[in-house]
Design an enzyme around this catalytic site. Sequence first.
Site, mmCIF file in Angstrom:
data_model
loop_
_atom_site.group_PDB
_atom_site.id
_atom_site.type_symbol
_atom_site.label_atom_id
_atom_site.label_comp_id
_atom_site.label_asym_id
_atom_site.label_seq_id
_atom_site.Cartn_x
_atom_site.Cartn_y
_atom_site.Cartn_z
ATOM 1 N N LYS A 1 0.866 -1.185 0.000
ATOM 2 C CA LYS A 1 0.000 0.000 0.000
ATOM 3 C C LYS A 1 0.902 1.234 0.000
ATOM 4 C CE LYS A 1 -3.883 1.995 2.655
ATOM 5 N NZ LYS A 1 -4.760 1.821 3.846
ATOM 6 N N SER B 1 -9.785 2.035 2.757
ATOM 7 C CA SER B 1 -8.843 2.760 1.940
ATOM 8 C C SER B 1 -7.821 1.891 1.204
ATOM 9 C CB SER B 1 -8.086 3.773 2.811
ATOM 10 O OG SER B 1 -7.276 3.098 3.758
ATOM 11 N N SER C 1 -10.085 -0.441 6.900
ATOM 12 C CA SER C 1 -9.465 -0.335 5.575
ATOM 13 C C SER C 1 -8.779 -1.585 5.045
ATOM 14 C CB SER C 1 -8.461 0.815 5.551
ATOM 15 O OG SER C 1 -9.162 2.014 5.381
HETATM 16 N N1 GLN Z 1 -13.480 4.197 6.091
HETATM 17 C C1 GLN Z 1 -12.859 4.599 7.325
HETATM 18 C C2 GLN Z 1 -12.452 6.050 7.226
HETATM 19 O O1 GLN Z 1 -12.773 6.655 6.276
HETATM 20 C C3 GLN Z 1 -11.689 3.718 7.653
HETATM 21 C C4 GLN Z 1 -10.443 4.049 6.911
HETATM 22 C C5 GLN Z 1 -9.252 3.282 7.366
HETATM 23 O O2 GLN Z 1 -9.365 2.242 8.009
HETATM 24 N N2 GLN Z 1 -8.092 3.809 7.043
HETATM 25 O O3 GLN Z 1 -11.821 6.607 8.083
#
Ligand code: GLN
Length: 492
Positions: free
Chosen positions: A79, A154, A178
């Site tokens: 990532k 994400s 995410s």
């Molecule tokens: N969807 C969640 C957010 O927008 C989680 C994102 C994540 O785990 N980085 O914060």
Amino acid sequence: MTDLHRLSIREMTEGLASAQFSSREITEHYLKRIEKIDAQVKSYVTVTPEQALAEADAADALLKAGGANVLTGVPLAHKDIFCTQGVKTTAGSKILDNFISPYDATVVAKAKAAGLVTLGKVNMDEFAMGSTSESSYFGATANPWALDHVPGGSSGGSAAAVAADLAPFATGTDTGGSIRQPASFCGLTGLKPTYGRVSRFGIIAYASSLDQAGPMARSAEDCAYLMNAMAGHDAKDSTSVNKDVDNYVANLNGTSVKGLRIGIPKQYFNVAGLDADVKARVEESLKKLEDMGAILVEIDLNMTESYVPTYYLIAPAEASSNLSRYDGVRYGYRCENPVDLMDLYKRSRSEGFGPEVQRRILIGTYALSAGYYDAYYVKAQKVRRLIQQDFLKAFEAVDVIAAPSAPTTAYKIGANLSPTEMYLGDIYTLAVNLAGLPAINAPVGFDKDNLPVGLQLIGNYWSESQLLSVVHQYQQTTDWHTKRAAIAEENA
Ligand code: GLN
């Protein structure tokens, strides 16, 4: 061989060890696939072919000479939130578009030490804020199962790359879902470890008390291999815990599903917005686990309604502090022709951050400001503790807790959910991070549009082996994790 991308990680390690094929062959095979197929998926932000081939040759030399590790020569994707020395590290943001990291994140260094070959860096929501990967400065990534749908976020690039067989496995990070949600949207297995199990050193920070890295792959077995390489104490991360690391591969059959008590939170299956197909597939998977000998126990998690508001105060508060370092002075994007220092700060940040990141910095700064700190931030911290206690109480009666990973399957690209609609989609994942617990997503079927559905299993602290083992045994008697999207069937 034309189908090297169909091998499991275990098969890859066995083939490399017995010289059926070389690391160079596998690496070239994936690079070719990326070149041919990724124009449609757009999972990679940066591909590093020269470095990958050099690492592959070094791996092959080691495999010949002796002294190779289990994973020596197996490729992976990181990532783009993990710092990689000499390679662009963007966190999906314009503000880091020109950032070449001078050092490796601990996870990246450990992957290299394990002999893994880095194919490149994959796309993500800007600073990991989002659930679709659309907030990336580099544009949306497609879901390999339906190219007009999002892969989730994400870690959407990680999920899409693996689901399209453009990497055999990938690293991800999970601050509020995410790893689990994109794994769910793309039909993969993904593990969010206990907070402190994997080093955060060199991971671009979003919300430091919630961020945790983990593996994303086709199966629990593949995840276990990558987890073996990622986990461990790191003196460079003061929140990393000095505790023995399990051998996750050796433990894959270590937990018996027979007699395993699986908690089914009443509140979770009555959430408005829980898609009927998702609910049905998750219930079928629980029935299957019951047939395998598990005992389903209804439990209460009374704090469910507080998950979304609590997370969406604490995460932005921490983000507003973490992201103050992007000031246009030290590194990253700088606006053109600033008239003075304030103008430099203001315009570098306004031009460098996208709208979702700006929204969260504003919310977080507000929640931390003098007049509102007690009313919002401190209160959210108290509720966070109640959420953790709710789980600990539940774990007195059950071994693991089951839930969907997300209330729906993948959204369409451009669906343009309002922020609150998008935040509500995180209902099943956020609490795990607030409590610091481990959890795993496993694919358990498809909805009426042939989009993958995921089951989430939440474990008590340090139960990564147990979660991987339960999913592994489920995957020994089911074949959802072996299903491939049409685009993954394409040969390069
Ligand atoms: N969807 C969640 C957010 O927008 C989680 C994102 C994540 O785990 N980085 O914060």
